[in-house]
Design an enzyme around this catalytic site. Structure first.
Site, PDB file in Angstrom:
ATOM      1  N   ARG A  27     -12.360   7.210   8.447  1.00 21.34           N
ATOM      2  CA  ARG A  27     -11.730   6.062   8.437  1.00 21.34           C
ATOM      3  C   ARG A  27     -12.760   5.170   8.013  1.00 21.34           C
ATOM      4  O   ARG A  27     -12.691   4.121   7.274  1.00 21.34           O
ATOM      5  CB  ARG A  27     -11.685   5.768   9.898  1.00 21.34           C
ATOM      6  CG  ARG A  27     -11.070   4.257  10.317  1.00 21.34           C
ATOM      7  CD  ARG A  27      -9.732   4.147   9.530  1.00 21.34           C
ATOM      8  NE  ARG A  27      -8.877   2.867   9.866  1.00 21.34           N
ATOM      9  CZ  ARG A  27      -7.946   2.599   9.631  1.00 21.34           C
ATOM     10  NH1 ARG A  27      -7.141   3.337   8.701  1.00 21.34           N
ATOM     11  NH2 ARG A  27      -7.139   1.506  10.120  1.00 21.34           N
TER      12      ARG A  27
ATOM     13  N   SER B 147       0.876  -1.189   0.087  1.00 19.12           N
ATOM     14  CA  SER B 147       0.010   0.073  -0.091  1.00 19.12           C
ATOM     15  C   SER B 147       0.660   1.144   0.071  1.00 19.12           C
ATOM     16  O   SER B 147       1.688   1.404  -0.822  1.00 19.12           O
ATOM     17  CB  SER B 147      -1.035  -0.021   1.318  1.00 19.12           C
ATOM     18  OG  SER B 147      -2.022   0.867   1.141  1.00 19.12           O
TER      19      SER B 147
ATOM     20  N   HIS C 293      -8.296  -4.905  -0.595  1.00 20.86           N
ATOM     21  CA  HIS C 293      -7.118  -4.401  -0.485  1.00 20.86           C
ATOM     22  C   HIS C 293      -6.582  -4.918   0.953  1.00 20.86           C
ATOM     23  O   HIS C 293      -5.258  -4.982   1.079  1.00 20.86           O
ATOM     24  CB  HIS C 293      -7.094  -2.916  -0.446  1.00 20.86           C
ATOM     25  CG  HIS C 293      -5.758  -2.167  -0.220  1.00 20.86           C
ATOM     26  ND1 HIS C 293      -4.799  -2.164  -1.136  1.00 20.86           N
ATOM     27  CD2 HIS C 293      -5.295  -1.353   0.618  1.00 20.86           C
ATOM     28  CE1 HIS C 293      -3.846  -1.438  -0.592  1.00 20.86           C
ATOM     29  NE2 HIS C 293      -4.005  -0.831   0.634  1.00 20.86           N
ATOM     30  N   ASP C 294      -7.399  -4.877   1.894  1.00 26.41           N
ATOM     31  CA  ASP C 294      -6.848  -5.449   3.378  1.00 26.41           C
ATOM     32  C   ASP C 294      -6.372  -6.927   3.152  1.00 26.41           C
ATOM     33  O   ASP C 294      -6.009  -7.527   4.211  1.00 26.41           O
ATOM     34  CB  ASP C 294      -7.962  -5.317   4.443  1.00 26.41           C
ATOM     35  CG  ASP C 294      -7.985  -4.005   4.883  1.00 26.41           C
ATOM     36  OD1 ASP C 294      -7.156  -3.085   4.577  1.00 26.41           O
ATOM     37  OD2 ASP C 294      -8.858  -3.464   5.924  1.00 26.41           O
TER      38      ASP C 294
ATOM     39  N   ASP D 260      -8.741  -6.166  -5.030  1.00 24.86           N
ATOM     40  CA  ASP D 260      -8.366  -4.746  -4.575  1.00 24.86           C
ATOM     41  C   ASP D 260      -9.045  -3.991  -5.533  1.00 24.86           C
ATOM     42  O   ASP D 260      -8.893  -3.890  -6.579  1.00 24.86           O
ATOM     43  CB  ASP D 260      -6.915  -4.723  -4.688  1.00 24.86           C
ATOM     44  CG  ASP D 260      -6.316  -3.676  -3.871  1.00 24.86           C
ATOM     45  OD1 ASP D 260      -7.111  -2.603  -3.902  1.00 24.86           O
ATOM     46  OD2 ASP D 260      -5.075  -3.722  -3.425  1.00 24.86           O
TER      47      ASP D 260
END
Length: 336
Positions: free
Chosen positions: A200, A134, A316-317, A287
Protein backbone atom coordinates in the site's frame (compact mmCIF):
# COMPACT_ATOMS: atom_id res chain seq x y z
CA UNK A 1 -27.48 -0.34 3.14
CA UNK A 2 -25.58 -3.21 1.55
CA UNK A 3 -27.59 -5.70 -0.47
CA UNK A 4 -26.69 -9.07 -1.98
CA UNK A 5 -27.55 -10.94 -5.15
CA UNK A 6 -26.88 -14.68 -5.11
CA UNK A 7 -26.30 -16.26 -8.49
CA UNK A 8 -26.90 -19.87 -7.51
CA UNK A 9 -25.39 -21.39 -10.62
CA UNK A 10 -21.84 -22.04 -11.80
CA UNK A 11 -19.94 -18.94 -12.89
CA UNK A 12 -17.23 -19.74 -15.42
CA UNK A 13 -14.24 -17.44 -15.41
CA UNK A 14 -12.26 -16.38 -18.46
CA UNK A 15 -9.49 -18.75 -17.36
CA UNK A 16 -11.87 -21.71 -17.60
CA UNK A 17 -12.05 -22.15 -13.83
CA UNK A 18 -15.57 -22.31 -12.39
CA UNK A 19 -16.98 -20.80 -9.21
CA UNK A 20 -19.83 -23.08 -8.04
CA UNK A 21 -21.90 -20.00 -7.17
CA UNK A 22 -21.44 -16.24 -7.02
CA UNK A 23 -22.52 -13.68 -4.43
CA UNK A 24 -22.49 -10.02 -5.46
CA UNK A 25 -22.64 -7.25 -2.87
CA UNK A 26 -24.09 -3.94 -4.03
CA UNK A 27 -25.52 -0.60 -2.94
CA UNK A 28 -28.28 1.46 -4.51
CA UNK A 29 -29.31 5.08 -3.94
CA UNK A 30 -32.59 6.56 -5.13
CA UNK A 31 -35.37 4.74 -6.97
CA UNK A 32 -35.66 3.10 -10.36
CA UNK A 33 -38.30 5.01 -12.31
CA UNK A 34 -41.29 3.46 -14.07
CA UNK A 35 -39.53 3.58 -17.44
CA UNK A 36 -36.44 1.92 -15.90
CA UNK A 37 -34.19 4.37 -17.72
CA UNK A 38 -32.67 6.51 -14.94
CA UNK A 39 -29.85 4.23 -13.76
CA UNK A 40 -26.36 5.61 -13.23
CA UNK A 41 -23.96 2.74 -12.62
CA UNK A 42 -20.65 3.37 -10.85
CA UNK A 43 -17.70 0.98 -11.15
CA UNK A 44 -15.36 1.25 -8.19
CA UNK A 45 -11.58 1.14 -7.97
CA UNK A 46 -9.06 -1.18 -6.31
CA UNK A 47 -9.87 -1.33 -2.59
CA UNK A 48 -13.16 0.56 -2.55
CA UNK A 49 -16.54 -1.00 -1.74
CA UNK A 50 -19.98 -0.76 -3.29
CA UNK A 51 -20.80 2.11 -0.90
CA UNK A 52 -20.02 5.02 -3.22
CA UNK A 53 -21.14 7.64 -0.70
CA UNK A 54 -18.43 6.34 1.65
CA UNK A 55 -15.40 6.14 -0.63
CA UNK A 56 -16.24 8.98 -3.05
CA UNK A 57 -17.22 11.84 -0.74
CA UNK A 58 -19.51 14.67 -1.90
CA UNK A 59 -20.50 12.91 -5.14
CA UNK A 60 -23.75 11.26 -3.97
CA UNK A 61 -26.47 13.74 -3.07
CA UNK A 62 -29.09 16.09 -4.41
CA UNK A 63 -27.56 18.45 -6.95
CA UNK A 64 -24.46 16.26 -7.39
CA UNK A 65 -23.58 14.20 -10.44
CA UNK A 66 -24.76 11.10 -8.57
CA UNK A 67 -28.15 12.49 -7.59
CA UNK A 68 -30.53 10.00 -5.92
CA UNK A 69 -33.43 12.42 -6.40
CA UNK A 70 -33.01 12.03 -10.18
CA UNK A 71 -31.12 8.80 -10.68
CA UNK A 72 -31.09 5.21 -9.52
CA UNK A 73 -27.41 4.96 -8.57
CA UNK A 74 -25.97 1.44 -8.46
CA UNK A 75 -22.50 0.23 -7.51
CA UNK A 76 -21.54 -3.45 -7.32
CA UNK A 77 -18.57 -4.71 -5.33
CA UNK A 78 -16.07 -6.33 -7.68
CA UNK A 79 -15.26 -10.01 -7.92
CA UNK A 80 -12.47 -10.99 -5.52
CA UNK A 81 -12.96 -8.01 -3.22
CA UNK A 82 -13.02 -7.94 0.56
CA UNK A 83 -16.42 -6.23 0.74
CA UNK A 84 -19.01 -8.92 0.20
CA UNK A 85 -18.67 -10.24 -3.33
CA UNK A 86 -17.22 -13.75 -3.67
CA UNK A 87 -13.49 -13.62 -3.05
CA UNK A 88 -10.51 -15.31 -1.39
CA UNK A 89 -11.92 -15.22 2.16
CA UNK A 90 -15.20 -16.87 1.11
CA UNK A 91 -15.71 -20.58 1.69
CA UNK A 92 -14.78 -22.97 -1.08
CA UNK A 93 -17.71 -25.43 -1.23
CA UNK A 94 -15.32 -28.17 -2.34
CA UNK A 95 -13.27 -27.98 0.87
CA UNK A 96 -15.52 -26.25 3.40
CA UNK A 97 -12.65 -23.81 4.09
CA UNK A 98 -11.82 -20.32 2.77
CA UNK A 99 -10.13 -20.18 -0.61
CA UNK A 100 -7.28 -17.91 0.47
CA UNK A 101 -4.50 -18.34 -2.12
CA UNK A 102 -6.39 -21.00 -4.08
CA UNK A 103 -9.05 -18.55 -5.27
CA UNK A 104 -9.03 -18.91 -9.07
CA UNK A 105 -7.51 -16.21 -11.25
CA UNK A 106 -10.04 -13.77 -12.68
CA UNK A 107 -10.01 -10.83 -15.08
CA UNK A 108 -11.60 -7.45 -15.61
CA UNK A 109 -13.96 -9.16 -18.07
CA UNK A 110 -15.05 -11.55 -15.33
CA UNK A 111 -15.85 -8.56 -13.10
CA UNK A 112 -17.96 -7.08 -15.89
CA UNK A 113 -19.79 -10.35 -16.50
CA UNK A 114 -20.77 -10.26 -12.83
CA UNK A 115 -22.04 -6.69 -13.25
CA UNK A 116 -24.12 -7.81 -16.20
CA UNK A 117 -25.69 -10.59 -14.14
CA UNK A 118 -26.67 -8.11 -11.44
CA UNK A 119 -28.08 -5.58 -13.90
CA UNK A 120 -30.24 -8.29 -15.47
CA UNK A 121 -31.39 -9.46 -12.04
CA UNK A 122 -32.40 -5.89 -11.15
CA UNK A 123 -34.39 -5.59 -14.38
CA UNK A 124 -32.15 -2.85 -15.77
CA UNK A 125 -31.92 -3.20 -19.54
CA UNK A 126 -30.80 0.34 -20.29
CA UNK A 127 -28.29 2.33 -18.23
CA UNK A 128 -28.39 6.09 -18.60
CA UNK A 129 -24.75 6.58 -17.62
CA UNK A 130 -21.83 4.34 -16.71
CA UNK A 131 -19.10 5.96 -14.60
CA UNK A 132 -15.69 4.52 -13.79
CA UNK A 133 -12.41 5.83 -12.39
CA UNK A 134 -9.05 4.03 -12.35
CA UNK A 135 -9.72 0.25 -12.20
CA UNK A 136 -13.39 1.20 -12.22
CA UNK A 137 -12.72 2.79 -15.59
CA UNK A 138 -11.25 -0.51 -16.80
CA UNK A 139 -14.57 -2.15 -15.97
CA UNK A 140 -16.61 0.67 -17.50
CA UNK A 141 -14.82 0.68 -20.86
CA UNK A 142 -14.92 -3.13 -21.01
CA UNK A 143 -18.66 -3.15 -20.35
CA UNK A 144 -19.33 -0.37 -22.87
CA UNK A 145 -17.54 -2.40 -25.54
CA UNK A 146 -19.16 -5.70 -24.57
CA UNK A 147 -22.72 -4.29 -24.55
CA UNK A 148 -22.69 -1.01 -26.50
CA UNK A 149 -26.48 -0.89 -26.81
CA UNK A 150 -26.96 -0.81 -23.03
CA UNK A 151 -25.51 2.62 -22.33
CA UNK A 152 -26.50 6.18 -23.18
CA UNK A 153 -23.45 7.88 -21.68
CA UNK A 154 -20.03 6.80 -20.51
CA UNK A 155 -17.67 8.68 -18.17
CA UNK A 156 -14.07 7.46 -18.00
CA UNK A 157 -11.87 9.13 -15.40
CA UNK A 158 -8.12 8.56 -14.99
CA UNK A 159 -8.11 5.15 -16.67
CA UNK A 160 -7.11 3.28 -19.83
CA UNK A 161 -8.21 0.85 -22.53
CA UNK A 162 -5.29 -1.44 -21.73
CA UNK A 163 -3.00 -1.87 -18.74
CA UNK A 164 0.31 -0.24 -19.66
CA UNK A 165 3.74 -1.78 -18.93
CA UNK A 166 4.29 1.09 -16.45
CA UNK A 167 1.06 0.31 -14.56
CA UNK A 168 1.85 -3.43 -14.58
CA UNK A 169 5.32 -2.68 -13.19
CA UNK A 170 3.74 -0.72 -10.33
CA UNK A 171 1.46 -3.69 -9.60
CA UNK A 172 4.32 -6.20 -9.76
CA UNK A 173 6.34 -4.14 -7.27
CA UNK A 174 3.40 -4.28 -4.87
CA UNK A 175 3.00 -8.03 -5.42
CA UNK A 176 6.70 -8.50 -4.68
CA UNK A 177 6.21 -6.72 -1.36
CA UNK A 178 3.29 -8.98 -0.43
CA UNK A 179 5.10 -12.14 -1.51
CA UNK A 180 8.17 -11.13 0.52
CA UNK A 181 6.06 -11.52 3.66
CA UNK A 182 6.76 -15.09 4.80
CA UNK A 183 3.21 -15.44 6.16
CA UNK A 184 1.61 -14.85 2.76
CA UNK A 185 0.22 -18.18 1.62
CA UNK A 186 -0.72 -19.35 5.11
CA UNK A 187 -4.41 -20.33 5.45
CA UNK A 188 -5.54 -17.48 7.67
CA UNK A 189 -7.29 -14.15 7.22
CA UNK A 190 -4.39 -12.03 8.45
CA UNK A 191 -1.67 -13.67 6.37
CA UNK A 192 0.66 -11.32 4.52
CA UNK A 193 -0.31 -8.21 6.45
CA UNK A 194 3.21 -6.75 6.70
CA UNK A 195 3.56 -7.25 2.96
CA UNK A 196 0.17 -5.66 2.36
CA UNK A 197 1.18 -2.58 4.38
CA UNK A 198 4.37 -2.23 2.33
CA UNK A 199 2.46 -2.71 -0.93
CA UNK A 200 0.00 0.00 0.00
CA UNK A 201 2.84 2.40 0.83
CA UNK A 202 4.40 1.71 -2.57
CA UNK A 203 1.08 2.23 -4.32
CA UNK A 204 0.48 5.55 -2.57
CA UNK A 205 3.66 6.99 -4.06
CA UNK A 206 2.17 6.55 -7.52
CA UNK A 207 -1.36 7.57 -6.51
CA UNK A 208 -0.24 10.90 -5.02
CA UNK A 209 3.11 11.81 -6.58
CA UNK A 210 5.66 14.37 -5.48
CA UNK A 211 3.37 17.40 -5.45
CA UNK A 212 0.86 15.78 -3.14
CA UNK A 213 3.49 14.65 -0.64
CA UNK A 214 5.45 17.88 -0.72
CA UNK A 215 2.26 19.86 -0.13
CA UNK A 216 0.98 17.88 2.85
CA UNK A 217 3.92 16.11 4.53
CA UNK A 218 6.48 18.82 5.18
CA UNK A 219 8.38 18.46 8.46
CA UNK A 220 8.34 21.32 11.00
CA UNK A 221 11.43 23.52 11.33
CA UNK A 222 12.68 21.82 14.48
CA UNK A 223 14.65 18.61 14.23
CA UNK A 224 11.92 15.93 13.93
CA UNK A 225 11.87 12.75 15.96
CA UNK A 226 10.15 11.11 12.98
CA UNK A 227 9.53 12.44 9.49
CA UNK A 228 5.88 13.17 8.69
CA UNK A 229 6.18 11.47 5.31
CA UNK A 230 7.52 8.33 6.98
CA UNK A 231 4.77 8.16 9.58
CA UNK A 232 2.18 8.84 6.88
CA UNK A 233 3.39 5.84 4.87
CA UNK A 234 3.27 3.62 7.93
CA UNK A 235 -0.17 4.86 8.93
CA UNK A 236 -1.64 4.29 5.46
CA UNK A 237 -0.26 0.75 5.34
CA UNK A 238 -1.66 -0.07 8.78
CA UNK A 239 -4.99 1.55 7.88
CA UNK A 240 -5.47 -0.70 4.86
CA UNK A 241 -4.56 -3.77 6.91
CA UNK A 242 -7.39 -2.95 9.33
CA UNK A 243 -9.98 -3.09 6.55
CA UNK A 244 -8.63 -5.38 3.83
CA UNK A 245 -6.74 -8.62 3.24
CA UNK A 246 -3.61 -9.50 1.29
CA UNK A 247 -5.23 -12.26 -0.77
CA UNK A 248 -7.87 -9.96 -2.27
CA UNK A 249 -5.35 -7.20 -2.90
CA UNK A 250 -2.94 -9.56 -4.64
CA UNK A 251 -5.71 -11.13 -6.74
CA UNK A 252 -7.14 -7.80 -7.87
CA UNK A 253 -3.69 -6.53 -8.85
CA UNK A 254 -3.43 -9.63 -11.05
CA UNK A 255 -6.83 -8.88 -12.57
CA UNK A 256 -5.77 -5.26 -13.19
CA UNK A 257 -2.94 -6.49 -15.39
CA UNK A 258 -5.28 -8.59 -17.58
CA UNK A 259 -7.06 -5.47 -18.84
CA UNK A 260 -6.87 -5.25 -22.62
CA UNK A 261 -10.01 -4.05 -24.35
CA UNK A 262 -8.66 -5.31 -27.68
CA UNK A 263 -7.98 -8.91 -26.65
CA UNK A 264 -9.91 -11.16 -29.01
CA UNK A 265 -11.52 -8.13 -30.68
CA UNK A 266 -8.96 -7.21 -33.29
CA UNK A 267 -7.03 -4.74 -31.14
CA UNK A 268 -7.75 -1.69 -29.03
CA UNK A 269 -8.78 0.63 -31.86
CA UNK A 270 -11.32 -1.76 -33.32
CA UNK A 271 -12.71 -2.57 -29.88
CA UNK A 272 -13.20 1.09 -28.93
CA UNK A 273 -14.98 1.77 -32.20
CA UNK A 274 -17.81 -0.41 -30.86
CA UNK A 275 -18.70 2.09 -28.11
CA UNK A 276 -22.07 3.65 -28.91
CA UNK A 277 -22.47 5.78 -25.78
CA UNK A 278 -21.71 9.48 -25.80
CA UNK A 279 -18.43 9.53 -23.87
CA UNK A 280 -16.63 11.92 -21.56
CA UNK A 281 -12.95 11.21 -20.88
CA UNK A 282 -11.46 13.08 -17.92
CA UNK A 283 -7.73 13.24 -17.30
CA UNK A 284 -5.82 14.60 -14.31
CA UNK A 285 -2.90 16.86 -15.14
CA UNK A 286 -0.57 15.38 -12.51
CA UNK A 287 -1.57 11.70 -12.84
CA UNK A 288 1.57 9.56 -13.22
CA UNK A 289 -0.33 6.26 -13.66
CA UNK A 290 -2.60 7.43 -16.48
CA UNK A 291 -0.88 10.58 -17.80
CA UNK A 292 -2.94 13.17 -19.70
CA UNK A 293 -1.30 12.30 -23.03
CA UNK A 294 -2.55 8.73 -22.69
CA UNK A 295 -6.00 9.96 -21.73
CA UNK A 296 -6.14 12.15 -24.82
CA UNK A 297 -5.17 9.20 -27.01
CA UNK A 298 -7.95 7.16 -25.40
CA UNK A 299 -10.50 9.87 -26.16
CA UNK A 300 -9.32 10.15 -29.76
CA UNK A 301 -10.14 6.47 -30.33
CA UNK A 302 -13.70 6.62 -28.98
CA UNK A 303 -16.50 7.83 -31.27
CA UNK A 304 -18.75 10.64 -30.02
CA UNK A 305 -16.35 11.51 -27.22
CA UNK A 306 -14.84 14.62 -25.68
CA UNK A 307 -11.91 15.24 -23.38
CA UNK A 308 -11.69 17.38 -20.27
CA UNK A 309 -8.78 17.77 -17.89
CA UNK A 310 -8.63 18.85 -14.27
CA UNK A 311 -5.68 20.00 -12.23
CA UNK A 312 -5.01 18.54 -8.83
CA UNK A 313 -1.82 18.51 -6.76
CA UNK A 314 -2.83 15.03 -5.61
CA UNK A 315 -2.06 13.13 -8.80
CA UNK A 316 -4.13 10.08 -9.62
CA UNK A 317 -5.98 10.41 -6.32
CA UNK A 318 -7.29 13.74 -7.59
CA UNK A 319 -10.43 11.91 -8.75
CA UNK A 320 -11.20 11.23 -5.08
CA UNK A 321 -10.35 14.74 -3.92
CA UNK A 322 -11.45 17.18 -6.61
CA UNK A 323 -15.18 16.48 -6.35
CA UNK A 324 -16.21 20.05 -7.22
CA UNK A 325 -14.20 20.06 -10.45
CA UNK A 326 -15.56 16.63 -11.39
CA UNK A 327 -19.10 17.66 -10.56
CA UNK A 328 -18.85 20.69 -12.84
CA UNK A 329 -17.97 18.35 -15.72
CA UNK A 330 -20.05 15.26 -15.00
CA UNK A 331 -23.33 16.70 -13.68
CA UNK A 332 -24.29 18.41 -16.95
CA UNK A 333 -22.89 15.50 -18.94
CA UNK A 334 -24.95 12.86 -17.11
CA UNK A 335 -28.10 14.95 -16.92
CA UNK A 336 -27.69 15.84 -20.57
Amino acid sequence: MIRYYDHNAPFELESGAVLPALRIAFHTYGELNAARDNTVWVCHALTASSDVADWWPHTVGEGRFLDPSRHFVVCANILGSHYGTTGPLHTDPATGRPYYGSFPAFTIRDMVRAHRLLADALGIRKIRALVGSSVGGFQAVEWAVAEPERFGRLALIATAAKASPWAIAIDETQRMAIEADATFGEPRDDAGMAGLAAARAIGLLTYRGAQGYNLTQQDPDEYPARHRAATYQQYQGEKLCRRYNAYSYHAILNAFDTHDIGRGRGGVVRALERIAARTMVVGIATDMIFPPAEMRRLQAMIPRSEYREIYSPFGHDGFLVEHERLDAILRPFING
